[in-house]
Structures are given as structure tokens and as C-alpha cells.
Write an enzyme that holds these catalytic residues in place. Structure first.
Site, short mmCIF file in Angstrom:
data_model
loop_
_atom_site.label_atom_id
_atom_site.label_comp_id
_atom_site.label_asym_id
_atom_site.label_seq_id
_atom_site.Cartn_x
_atom_site.Cartn_y
_atom_site.Cartn_z
CG HIS A 189 -2.02 -0.96 1.22
ND1 HIS A 189 -3.11 -0.82 0.38
CD2 HIS A 189 -2.25 -2.09 1.95
CE1 HIS A 189 -3.95 -1.82 0.58
NE2 HIS A 189 -3.45 -2.60 1.53
CG HIS A 211 -2.36 -7.23 10.68
ND1 HIS A 211 -1.40 -7.61 9.75
CD2 HIS A 211 -2.81 -6.02 10.28
CE1 HIS A 211 -1.30 -6.66 8.83
NE2 HIS A 211 -2.13 -5.69 9.13
#
Length: 334
Positions: A17, A194
Site C-alpha cells: 500500500h 495484526h
């Protein structure tokens, strides 16, 4: 020595990203080799939005899934090759293709209340001989009790592991700990976390997850990732070593990968700017940022106003079309 903590490095997937998904296969090979030699247990690769993520909606990558998989699978000596699949973006066909390239781990990512749509993908991953991991995204949008319920579903489908994922970087350590604890008490399979860094809490949240019982955690070199990025792998290794945890990762080598290999390939430093901070504050999916920036420019609306309104409406991944609607509505009110 405290328990072993398995580290999944997602520099080559979530970190995509931060470079608009433009790592080339050669870039991935160089970084993956370094991660492998440093002792990283599991390396996740691909488009930032997972298998089949390359599209007009999410942005096109520099290469295809198969090109990335073929390149990286040929150089790993010890690390497990991992892919992420979001049902509705990727399909069972993509999992079957991934299996041809010695992919050992498949993380099936669904919204925190929608584990049921990942059932067939978990079962196929198991049939293909992969380690199947249920990946509950946007965990700040569900109570610990709801997460326990969804974790049980993933376990019933045959998942080997269960992840509680703070996709928006919206949680504080107490919230992470409560969700990890609820999952650990509800299921018998290992639990992972995460973290995203939009509120500058990725490291604190990762440690809170471990203290609450998490068995595995994620990181990205230099903290790359959507929004303000993820927990920083090389820092995570150093902190866990100081706290007495075993990771199997060579600290100097992972530092070298981050500074000497990854940094020259970055487009910009991974920082918490006003927009990524707004993602964490509003509790919005990290991948919304680029779309919100485009809508901001088109309609002349502050990106922060768009993100805050999206958070107020409790939007989730897959509702990117609402970003333009929200920006248009705000522009009319203005």
C-alpha cells in the site's frame, strides 16, 4: 526465556500500500531473500488487498499474482510463503493457483462479523495442504463476545489459526487485550494479532496482544502498510528480544534488510500524518485513504471530514463506493 512468538512479515503485501502496489518481482525477490536469511518465519506477498486485488477499484500492481509468486517461491529456503485472500475480491481459483507455487499459508480475511463467508476458502486451503488462518478484520467494530463467537466459527471450519486484526488502527492496548483474551478462551487453536499504527499504538497493541496470549504477530519492515502502516518488524524483534521472547530472527540481519534493502525502495517515509491519524480516530478501513484523497480533491472537501463521516456511518471494506457519495453530500452541505 519466555515463549516463542511467531512473526509474519507483511512488507511485501500490506507494505505494498505504501508504494502504490509497485514493488516489482525483482524487488520482492531481494526483500524476501533478506527476510528469509534473517530468520523470519512467514513471509506474506502480493497486492496490498490480497489475491486478485489488482483492479481499477484498488489500484493495479506492477506485476500479476502469479509473477510475484513464481519469483519469490523460487528463492525462499526456510520461510513459509503466505498469501492473503479477501472473499469477494479473490476467489477459490486464486487459491488453487497459489498452491502451484508452494504457498504454505493462506490467510482468509473477512469482516469481523462475517466469518461465515470464509468457510469454503478455509476448507479449500486445507485441501490444498496449506496452513489455513481465519483473519477477522476491523476488530474494533465488534465486542470481545462477538469476536469469540466468530473465532469459534473459523475453528469449526478447520482453521489452524485465528487472527484478531486492527485494520483501522483504532484500538488501544486494553481493547486489543480484551479481544485476544476472548478469542483465546473461546477456541483451542493459536491466536494472532495484526496491528496498524494510525494512533501510534501498533507496538503497544502488539505487546498487549502477546501479554494476553497471542502466539503470533505481524510486522512490516520500516512499519510500511496501509494508512500509517504496521508494527515495525525490526523494532518488534528488538523489543521482544529485550523482553525475553524467542522469535528466531537475527536482529542485525533484519535491521539490515529494513535499512539497506527496503528503505531505498520506499517512495516516502512511513509517518502518521493528519489523514492516517484520522483513519485511526474514525475507525475507518486503511485502504480507504487513497480513495478519500481523490474524493477530497474532486469535491473540495477536507479529507479528514470524509474519513470522520465514513467512520460515523460505520463503513467497512467493500464499501469504497460510499466514499464518493459522502464527499458529494458534504460538498452540497458546504
Amino acid at each position: 526465556m519466555k515463549k516463542f512468538i511467531r512473526i509474519v512479515d507483511s512488507t511485501l503485501r500490506d507494505g505494498m500500500h505504501a508504494v502504490s502496489h509497485q514493488f516489482t518481482p525483482d524487488d520482492m525477490v531481494e526483500i524476501a531473500q533478506g527476510l528469509d536469511q534473517a530468520g523470519i518465519d512467514t513471509i506474506e506477498i502480493g497486492h496490498g488487498d490480497g489475491l486478485a486485488g489488482a483492479s481499477f477499484q484498488y489500484g493495479f500492481a506492477a506485476a500479476t499474482d502469479e509473477e510475484y509468486l513464481a519469483a519469490v517461491s523460487g528463492v525462499l529456503k526456510n520461510a513459509k510463503l503466505d498469501v492473503l485472500l479477501l472473499p469477494g475480491i479473490g476467489t477459490m481459483k486464486e487459491l488453487e493457483v497459489a498452491a502451484k507455487y508452494n504457498v504454505k499459508v493462506a490467510r482468509i480475511a473477512t469482516h469481523v462479523t462475517e466469518a461465515d463467508i470464509g468457510e469454503q476458502h478455509i476448507k479449500l486451503a486445507k485441501e490444498l495442504g496449506m496452513e489455513a488462518i481465519g483473519f477477522l478484520m476491523m476488530s474494533h467494530m465488534a465486542t470481545p463476545e462477538k469476536i469469540a463467537e466468530q473465532a469459534k466459527l473459523y475453528e469449526s471450519y478447520g482453521a489452524d489459526k485465528l487472527y484478531v486484526t486492527d485494520s483501522a488502527g483504532a484500538l488501544a492496548p486494553e481493547g486489543v487485550a480484551a479481544r485476544i483474551k476472548a478469542a483465546k478462551e473461546a477456541i483451542s487453536i493459536p491466536v494472532g494479532h495484526h496491528a496498524h499504527n494510525n494512533l501510534s499504538l501498533a507496538m503497544a497493541n502488539t505487546l498487549a496482544a502477546i501479554e494476553a496470549g497471542a502466539d503470533m504477530v505481524d510486522g512490516c519492515c520500516k512499519g510500511m502498510g496501509a494508512g500509517a502502516g504496521n508494527a515495525q518488524t525490526e523494532v518488534l524483534v528488538a523489543v521482544l528480544d529485550k523482553l525475553g521472547y524467542e522469535t528466531g530472527v537475527d536482529l542485525y540481519k533484519i535491521m539490515d534488510v529494513a535499512d539497506d534493502i527496503v528503505v531505498p525502495k520506499m517512495k516516502r517515509p512511513q509517518v502518521i500524518d493528519k489523514n492516517s491519524l484520522s483513519i485511526g480516530y474514525a475507525g475507518v478501513y486503511g485502504s480507504f485513504l487513497l480513495h478519500a484523497l481523490r474524493a477530497s480533491e474532486k469535491f473540495g472537501i477536507d479529507t479528514r471530514d470524509i474519513l470522520i463521516e465514513l467512520g460515523r456511518r460505520k463503513t467497512v471494506g467493500g464499501q469504497e463506493d460510499m466514499i464518493v457519495d459522502v464527499a458529494y453530500e458534504l460538498s452540497r452541505k458546504q
